[in-house]
Design a protein around this motif. Structure first.
Motif, PDB file in Angstrom:
ATOM      1  N   GLN A 192       0.822  -1.200   0.000  1.00 28.45           N
ATOM      2  CA  GLN A 192       0.000   0.000   0.000  1.00 28.45           C
ATOM      3  C   GLN A 192       0.866   1.265   0.000  1.00 28.45           C
ATOM      4  O   GLN A 192       0.580   2.221  -0.725  1.00 28.45           O
ATOM      5  N   GLU A 241       0.792   4.184  -2.798  1.00 29.46           N
ATOM      6  CA  GLU A 241       0.452   5.559  -2.424  1.00 29.46           C
ATOM      7  C   GLU A 241       1.556   6.533  -2.823  1.00 29.46           C
ATOM      8  O   GLU A 241       1.280   7.622  -3.321  1.00 29.46           O
ATOM      9  N   ASP A 247       0.792   9.282  -5.629  1.00 35.08           N
ATOM     10  CA  ASP A 247       0.906  10.717  -5.364  1.00 35.08           C
ATOM     11  C   ASP A 247       1.726  11.406  -6.450  1.00 35.08           C
ATOM     12  O   ASP A 247       1.370  12.485  -6.929  1.00 35.08           O
ATOM     13  N   TRP A 266      -9.875   2.163  -3.621  1.00 36.85           N
ATOM     14  CA  TRP A 266      -8.979   3.275  -3.887  1.00 36.85           C
ATOM     15  C   TRP A 266      -9.812   4.542  -3.870  1.00 36.85           C
ATOM     16  O   TRP A 266     -10.785   4.658  -4.620  1.00 36.85           O
TER      17      TRP A 266
END
Length: 120
Positions: free
Chosen positions: A33, A37, A41, A115
């Motif tokens: 995860q 992430e 980003d 998500w």
């Protein structure tokens, strides 16, 4: 030759249940995860997209950490969000290989996650 079940499935709802019988799976999921992430980003900031919605995806990962399949289970209803989520998943691969305990138990891991994309 070691016989092992072909797959194990981890999902958001299994976090609250007894499915995370082994800490290795919880650690793997956390690292997976974080990798997504971080990459997500970066990808989102580069695209300058303002996406707002939720999509549920299943990622199938083999023992070596390769993404072997990505599938939208519940669409956000917005093609741009669905495509962005799949793109982030693919760009984040490969992932860490399974540790010895995990690889002795199964050869494929299915991770089902929601998500969330938000403008904030």
């Amino acid at each position: 030759m070691i016989r092992r079940p072909p797959r194990s499935t981890l999902s958001s709802s299994s976090a609250a249940s007894d499915v995370y019988k082994r800490q290795e799976e919880a650690v793997y999921l956390n690292l997976w995860q974080r990798q997504i992430e971080t990459n997500g980003d970066n990808i989102i900031s580069e695209s300058k997209s303002f996406l707002d919605g939720r999509v549920q995806i299943m990622a199938t990962i083999d023992v070596y950490g390769n993404l072997v399949k990505s599938e939208i289970l519940i669409s956000s209803g917005d093609k741009a969000i669905d495509e962005m989520a799949i793109n982030i998943l693919k760009e984040s691969a490969p992932f860490a290989p399974f540790n010895e305990t995990m690889s002795n138990e199964y050869s494929v891991l299915e991770i089902v996650r929601d998500w969330n994309f938000s403008i904030n």
